[in-house]
Structures are given as structure tokens and as C-alpha cells.
Write an enzyme that holds these catalytic residues in place. Structure first.
Site, PDB file in Angstrom:
ATOM      1  CB  ALA A  16      -0.924  -0.002   1.213  1.00  0.00           C
ATOM      2  CE1 TYR A  59      -7.065  -1.279   9.252  1.00  0.00           C
ATOM      3  CE2 TYR A  59      -7.910  -3.334  10.152  1.00  0.00           C
ATOM      4  CZ  TYR A  59      -6.847  -2.546   9.771  1.00  0.00           C
ATOM      5  OH  TYR A  59      -5.567  -3.019   9.886  1.00  0.00           O
ATOM      6  CE  LYS A  98      -0.425 -10.933  -4.942  1.00  0.00           C
ATOM      7  NZ  LYS A  98       0.387 -11.671  -3.932  1.00  0.00           N
TER       8      LYS A  98
END
Length: 336
Positions: A16, A59, A98
Site C-alpha cells: 500500500a 477500519y 490478491k
């Protein structure tokens, strides 16, 4: 100026920070509005480092932000399902790293819920967006190398000394098939435009690494006698290559799964009986192309080149590979 897609990043993983966030920021259609971590301090530090306006210490807080339209999920594999579903239920579009999930059933459930809530889902297999792969498909379709008889692919690296790596935690979805095998398997499916029928895989399950597959070698059977032979591993010298063998020639793809943002143009090497040539395709950052494509799908309704069902089909192959490696048996992939 066209509107920008507002992104939130669920996690502060290396991919990220080093790849996806910079790619969205470099893209013409995206803006990273917020980042979240379970540590508020870590989220704040990354937000300051990468010039991200908002940071959250959970989150939940990020997906509750009404201005965020899409989330990127680079969390450990076992967390993909939960946070894809929670993001979809909050009305956020989802780009999930993925492998999408721990098995095909999980990925199918995730995709179904995204459909129910009217949000777009895509699996972040970034290499597929690079234009060199469309060129490979063109060469195959042209008949220049004749009828495709076999494909070989590999993707290996050596990170075995990093014993705390989440990729070496079985319950978190660790292992080389999940992390690296997904690449040559998805590439063969893409180039052939077909789904495989059976797999046979042999793997090294390492007690030093929580019993995950640190190396796997396999045969994947496609229709009409065509097969992919592949190997993937996280305890071997590094390489990433594909070869497509036809009746009249072959295509070599060196460094095929790279991030494609170096100064050396990606290469396609075509060999036939009469000539060998090298084609160079534009030096494009696959992560940027992925971000642009996703933004176009959300903002303009442009169809994604890889439908969510492609994710389920790829996970079904990975499931079969793991079953084969654990049982030492050939596994037939049942058609849906």
C-alpha cells in the site's frame, strides 16, 4: 476537469505504502482521502509521510466516512472477506489485494454481497493491466507462433528469513501459491482464454514457516491437451518469467510480473523458425493503470476488463492446487 474518485486505504502494508497509494496519487482519476490502521499513531505517521488528508485509528471509522467512495484492502489474506463485506455494506466500492480470499467459496460470497449492495469489486492483480499482455494476446491470435501447445511460468523469491512475515502464517492465508502462484496461473488463463480442467501440484510445506507451502511446482491441465507447468516459491532464487510455446514459435516474457515502473521497457521476445525479435511496449506503471481502470468503472460505468467471476475461477484453481499438494493427488476441477 473530471471528478476524482475518493479512496480510503484499509491498512498500512508495504504494498500500500510503496505501490498502490503512490499509484492512485499519480493517476488522473483518483485521490487518496484517508488511511486507517489499528494504531492511530501509525495511521497519522503514514498520512503525514504520504500527504494523505485524513487518518483513522480503526477500519470502522474509515468506512464510516461518507466522503470515501472506494477502498483498497491490502490487509492479510484472512481479513479480506470480512472487510470487503463491511465496506460493501457501507456502500464503498472495493479493490481487494490478491488473493481475494482464502478459497473460492469466500470470494464468491464477497462478490455476491458487493452485487447486492450495488458496489464494484475487483481483485488487485495489477500486472494484467499492462498493455504488453494485450500485445501477447494479439500475437497468439495472429497465428504467428502457430497453435499454443504449452505454457511455462514461474515466480520465486527468497524471503524465508523473515519468520514473522504474515505470508508465513497458515491461519492468515500464507504460502507461495496464495502469494505468487496466483500470477502464472492467472496469466495462463488470460492468455488461453480458457479454464483448466485438473491440477497436480507438489509442494514443500515448511515446519519452520508454520507449515505453509514455501515452494510449489505444478501441472495445470487445460482443454485440448494444453498445459501450464509452473513453480512458485518464497524460499528460492528470484525470477518471474513466462514462456508460451506454439507449433511454429514461442514467446518469452522476462520479468513478466514486475511493477513495470523502471527505466527499462518491458520486453516481449518472439522466436520463430525464420526470425527472433524483441518488442518493447511502453514503460507503464501497472498500479497506475489499475487505479485508472477502477476509477473509470466507478465514475463512468466502464466495464472492468476482468469481471469479478474471474476472481472466483482463479481461486478455484488455487484451491485445487493446495488440495493436490496436501493429498499428493491429481485434482479434477469441477465445472460450476
Amino acid at each position: 476537469m473530471s471528478r476524482l474518485l475518493q479512496w480510503g486505504i484499509l491498512g498500512t502494508s508495504t504494498i500500500a505504502r510503496n505501490a498502490v497509494i503512490p499509484a492512485i496519487q499519480q493517476s488522473e482519476r483518483g485521490e487518496v482521502l484517508a488511511i486507517a490502521s489499528r494504531s492511530k499513531e501509525k495511521a497519522e505517521a503514514i498520512a503525514e509521510e504520504l500527504d494523505i488528508p485524513r487518518s483513522y485509528g480503526s477500519y470502522e471509522e474509515l468506512i464510516a466516512d461518507p466522503e470515501i467512495e472506494a477502498v483498497y484492502i491490502p490487509l492479510p489474506n484472512h481479513m479480506h472477506k470480512e472487510w470487503t463485506i463491511r465496506a460493501a455494506q457501507a456502500g464503498k466500492h472495493v479493490l481487494c489485494e490478491k488473493p481475494a480470499a482464502l478459497n473460492a467459496d469466500e470470494s464468491s460470497e464477497m462478490i455476491q454481497i458487493c452485487k447486492e449492495y450495488g458496489v464494484i469489486f475487483a481483485e488487485a492483480i495489477m500486472y494484467r493491466y499492462h498493455p504488453k499482455h494485450r500485445r501477447v494476446e494479439e500475437i497468439i491470435a495472429s497465428g504467428e507462433i502457430g497453435t499454443v501447445r504449452a505454457i511455462h511460468g514461474n515466480f520465486t523469491c527468497n524471503t524465508a528469513d523473515d519468520k514473522e512475515n504474515v505470508r508465513f502464517k497458515r491461519e492468515m492465508g500464507g504460502g507461495s501459491l496464495f502469494d505468487l502462484g496466483v500470477y502464472p496461473i492467472s496469466a495462463a488463463r488470460m492468455y488461453l482464454g480458457q479454464e483448466p480442467e485438473a491440477v497436480t501440484v507438489h509442494a514443500l510445506f515448511s515446519d519452520e514457516h508454520d507449515g505453509v507451502d514455501m515452494m510449489a511446482s505444478g501441472l495445470i491441465e487445460f482443454p485440448e491437451g494444453v498445459a501450464l507447468t509452473f513453480d512458485c516459491g518464497m524460499w528460492a532464487s528470484g525470477r518471474a518469467e513466462m514462456e508460451i510455446l506454439g507449433t511454429d514459435g514461442r514467446i518469452e516474457l522476462p520479468k513478466v510480473f514486475g511493477w513495470e515502473n523502471s527505466d527499462i521497457p518491458p520486453q516481449i521476445i518472439v522466436h520463430t523458425d525464420s526470425v527472433s525479435r524483441e518488442e518493447r511496449v511502453s514503460v507503464s506503471n501497472s498500479f497506475v493503470l489499475q487505479a485508472e481502470t477502477f476509477a473509470s468503472a466507478v465514475l463512468e460505468g466502464t466495464p472492468l476488463p476482468f469481471e469479478p467471476e474471474n476472481t472466483v475461477n482463479n481461486m478455484r484453481v488455487i484451491d485445487a492446487c493446495l488440495e493436490s499438494a496436501r493429498t499428493r493427488q491429481r485434482i479434477v476441477i469441477n465445472k460450476v
